[in-house]
Design a protein around this motif. Structure first.
Motif, PDB file in Angstrom:
ATOM      1  N   UNK A 162       5.872 -19.159 -33.986  1.00  0.00           N
ATOM      2  CA  UNK A 162       4.414 -19.107 -34.017  1.00  0.00           C
ATOM      3  C   UNK A 162       4.015 -18.578 -35.383  1.00  0.00           C
ATOM      4  N   UNK A 163       2.749 -18.760 -35.731  1.00  0.00           N
ATOM      5  CA  UNK A 163       2.246 -18.277 -37.012  1.00  0.00           C
ATOM      6  C   UNK A 163       0.970 -17.481 -36.808  1.00  0.00           C
ATOM      7  N   UNK A 164       0.929 -16.312 -37.452  1.00  0.00           N
ATOM      8  CA  UNK A 164      -0.263 -15.466 -37.428  1.00  0.00           C
ATOM      9  C   UNK A 164      -1.024 -15.715 -38.720  1.00  0.00           C
ATOM     10  N   UNK A 165      -2.297 -16.103 -38.602  1.00  0.00           N
ATOM     11  CA  UNK A 165      -3.156 -16.330 -39.765  1.00  0.00           C
ATOM     12  C   UNK A 165      -4.311 -15.345 -39.715  1.00  0.00           C
ATOM     13  N   UNK A 166      -4.807 -14.989 -40.884  1.00  0.00           N
ATOM     14  CA  UNK A 166      -5.893 -14.025 -40.988  1.00  0.00           C
ATOM     15  C   UNK A 166      -7.030 -14.603 -41.814  1.00  0.00           C
ATOM     16  N   UNK A 167      -8.244 -14.139 -41.540  1.00  0.00           N
ATOM     17  CA  UNK A 167      -9.414 -14.611 -42.279  1.00  0.00           C
ATOM     18  C   UNK A 167      -9.608 -13.876 -43.589  1.00  0.00           C
ATOM     19  N   UNK A 168      -8.971 -12.708 -43.734  1.00  0.00           N
ATOM     20  CA  UNK A 168      -9.101 -11.946 -44.973  1.00  0.00           C
ATOM     21  C   UNK A 168      -7.826 -11.153 -45.208  1.00  0.00           C
ATOM     22  N   UNK A 169      -7.630 -10.723 -46.448  1.00  0.00           N
ATOM     23  CA  UNK A 169      -6.457  -9.924 -46.784  1.00  0.00           C
ATOM     24  C   UNK A 169      -6.539  -8.590 -46.058  1.00  0.00           C
ATOM     25  N   UNK A 170      -5.441  -8.208 -45.408  1.00  0.00           N
ATOM     26  CA  UNK A 170      -5.443  -6.951 -44.666  1.00  0.00           C
ATOM     27  C   UNK A 170      -4.013  -6.513 -44.389  1.00  0.00           C
ATOM     28  N   UNK A 197     -19.734  11.331 -42.597  1.00  0.00           N
ATOM     29  CA  UNK A 197     -18.608  11.486 -41.688  1.00  0.00           C
ATOM     30  C   UNK A 197     -18.955  11.101 -40.260  1.00  0.00           C
ATOM     31  N   UNK A 198     -20.136  11.476 -39.801  1.00  0.00           N
ATOM     32  CA  UNK A 198     -20.501  11.201 -38.416  1.00  0.00           C
ATOM     33  C   UNK A 198     -20.970   9.779 -38.194  1.00  0.00           C
ATOM     34  N   UNK A 199     -21.384   9.105 -39.258  1.00  0.00           N
ATOM     35  CA  UNK A 199     -21.903   7.745 -39.078  1.00  0.00           C
ATOM     36  C   UNK A 199     -20.809   6.746 -38.765  1.00  0.00           C
ATOM     37  N   UNK A 200     -19.577   7.043 -39.142  1.00  0.00           N
ATOM     38  CA  UNK A 200     -18.502   6.092 -38.907  1.00  0.00           C
ATOM     39  C   UNK A 200     -18.537   5.000 -39.947  1.00  0.00           C
ATOM     40  N   UNK A 201     -17.803   3.930 -39.647  1.00  0.00           N
ATOM     41  CA  UNK A 201     -17.729   2.821 -40.582  1.00  0.00           C
ATOM     42  C   UNK A 201     -17.982   1.525 -39.837  1.00  0.00           C
ATOM     43  N   UNK A 202     -18.470   0.551 -40.538  1.00  0.00           N
ATOM     44  CA  UNK A 202     -18.679  -0.736 -39.903  1.00  0.00           C
ATOM     45  C   UNK A 202     -17.326  -1.413 -39.762  1.00  0.00           C
ATOM     46  N   UNK A 203     -16.999  -1.881 -38.559  1.00  0.00           N
ATOM     47  CA  UNK A 203     -15.686  -2.477 -38.359  1.00  0.00           C
ATOM     48  C   UNK A 203     -15.578  -3.816 -39.085  1.00  0.00           C
ATOM     49  N   UNK A 204     -14.682  -3.862 -40.050  1.00  0.00           N
ATOM     50  CA  UNK A 204     -14.435  -5.092 -40.786  1.00  0.00           C
ATOM     51  C   UNK A 204     -13.045  -5.597 -40.435  1.00  0.00           C
ATOM     52  N   UNK A 205     -12.739  -5.650 -39.161  1.00  0.00           N
ATOM     53  CA  UNK A 205     -11.418  -6.097 -38.769  1.00  0.00           C
ATOM     54  C   UNK A 205     -11.314  -7.599 -38.977  1.00  0.00           C
ATOM     55  N   UNK A 206     -10.204  -8.029 -39.521  1.00  0.00           N
ATOM     56  CA  UNK A 206     -10.031  -9.459 -39.756  1.00  0.00           C
ATOM     57  C   UNK A 206      -9.816 -10.199 -38.436  1.00  0.00           C
ATOM     58  N   UNK A 207     -10.165 -11.458 -38.432  1.00  0.00           N
ATOM     59  CA  UNK A 207      -9.903 -12.287 -37.261  1.00  0.00           C
ATOM     60  C   UNK A 207      -8.492 -12.823 -37.400  1.00  0.00           C
ATOM     61  N   UNK A 208      -7.659 -12.525 -36.415  1.00  0.00           N
ATOM     62  CA  UNK A 208      -6.278 -12.993 -36.419  1.00  0.00           C
ATOM     63  C   UNK A 208      -6.121 -14.096 -35.390  1.00  0.00           C
ATOM     64  N   UNK A 209      -5.328 -15.103 -35.735  1.00  0.00           N
ATOM     65  CA  UNK A 209      -5.084 -16.235 -34.846  1.00  0.00           C
ATOM     66  C   UNK A 209      -3.585 -16.455 -34.754  1.00  0.00           C
ATOM     67  N   UNK A 210      -3.075 -16.642 -33.541  1.00  0.00           N
ATOM     68  CA  UNK A 210      -1.659 -16.895 -33.303  1.00  0.00           C
ATOM     69  C   UNK A 210      -1.506 -18.329 -32.812  1.00  0.00           C
ATOM     70  N   UNK A 211      -0.890 -19.187 -33.647  1.00  0.00           N
ATOM     71  CA  UNK A 211      -0.707 -20.608 -33.327  1.00  0.00           C
ATOM     72  C   UNK A 211       0.763 -20.958 -33.287  1.00  0.00           C
ATOM     73  N   UNK A 212       1.057 -22.021 -32.555  1.00  0.00           N
ATOM     74  CA  UNK A 212       2.413 -22.541 -32.538  1.00  0.00           C
ATOM     75  C   UNK A 212       2.673 -23.255 -33.848  1.00  0.00           C
ATOM     76  N   UNK A 213       3.864 -23.109 -34.399  1.00  0.00           N
ATOM     77  CA  UNK A 213       4.202 -23.727 -35.674  1.00  0.00           C
ATOM     78  C   UNK A 213       4.124 -25.246 -35.557  1.00  0.00           C
ATOM     79  N   UNK A 214       3.504 -25.863 -36.567  1.00  0.00           N
ATOM     80  CA  UNK A 214       3.432 -27.321 -36.619  1.00  0.00           C
ATOM     81  C   UNK A 214       2.293 -27.921 -35.832  1.00  0.00           C
ATOM     82  N   UNK A 215       1.484 -27.091 -35.185  1.00  0.00           N
ATOM     83  CA  UNK A 215       0.352 -27.610 -34.407  1.00  0.00           C
ATOM     84  C   UNK A 215      -0.940 -27.108 -35.007  1.00  0.00           C
ATOM     85  N   UNK A 216      -1.838 -28.006 -35.262  1.00  0.00           N
ATOM     86  CA  UNK A 216      -3.149 -27.632 -35.806  1.00  0.00           C
ATOM     87  C   UNK A 216      -4.121 -27.514 -34.648  1.00  0.00           C
ATOM     88  N   UNK A 217      -4.447 -26.319 -34.300  1.00  0.00           N
ATOM     89  CA  UNK A 217      -5.379 -26.063 -33.205  1.00  0.00           C
ATOM     90  C   UNK A 217      -6.809 -26.106 -33.720  1.00  0.00           C
TER      91      UNK A 217
END
Length: 195
Positions: free
Chosen positions: A81-89, A29-49
């Motif tokens: 805009x489109x939000x993309x993620x690196x993993x399911x979340x 309980x005290x150790x916590x958890x390793x943050x596995x937050x996904x990387x989110x990216x917000x791009x304009x639709x139709x543009x490949x950044x």
């Protein structure tokens, strides 16, 4: 005499196992958890950044989760805009909106409260619609919270049980459901008036 020593051994072993279990549980309980937050990216639709292609999984343009606010905005003033993620979340989207640049920094011009849970799948973008800003330079943003897991979720549930003074769910509140933490923001690239 012999039965007494066997009973004492069993009792000592049981106390040791229970103590070890409680100690390991406390450490977990005290150790916590390793943050596995996904990387989110917000791009304009139709543009490949270039930044998005490095960080997020490549998105199939035919599979897009459309935004509920698509019909709210006039198509001439709407920007997607489109939000993309690196993993399911799962994320809890608190608000989306537009910020414009001032001499002192970025200020919110329009903010739409969402209060929605989005299930993000790697490779399938989620659309975000905002109204085009009349300002010269602006950007879109998404404010969200991440899902609690592991020890932090257990802490939140135990805290709620302590506040309710009950481990049963007689109050009608959701017990053991999803809980969200943090207030994170992702921003799009800057959009100029000529785009």
């Amino acid at each position: 005499m012999i039965t007494l020593s066997w009973r004492m051994r069993i009792l000592r072993t049981a106390i040791g196992v229970i103590g070890l279990g409680m100690g390991l549980g406390l450490v977990w309980l005290t150790s916590g958890e390793s943050p596995r937050t996904p990387i989110l990216v917000l791009n304009r639709e139709g543009r490949a950044e270039a930044r998005a292609s490095r960080q997020a999984v490549s998105a199939d343009s035919s599979k897009v989760v459309l935004d509920d606010l698509r019909r709210k905005y006039d198509p001439r003033n709407r920007v997607e805009f489109r939000v993309s993620s690196t993993q399911d979340s799962f994320i809890f989207v608190r608000a989306t909106g537009v910020q414009f640049r001032t001499a002192s920094g970025w200020k919110s011009e329009a903010e739409e409260y969402r209060g929605e849970i989005w299930r993000l799948k790697a490779g399938i973008p989620h659309e975000v619609c905002v109204e085009r800003s009349p300002s010269e330079t602006w950007r879109a943003f998404v404010r969200y919270g991440t899902e609690m897991n592991g020890p932090s979720l257990l802490r939140a549930q135990l805290r709620e049980a302590w506040i309710l003074r009950s481990f049963s769910n007689w109050t009608g509140k959701p017990w053991g459901g999803r809980r969200w933490r943090g207030s994170y923001e992702i921003f799009s690239e800057e959009v100029t008036a000529r785009c």
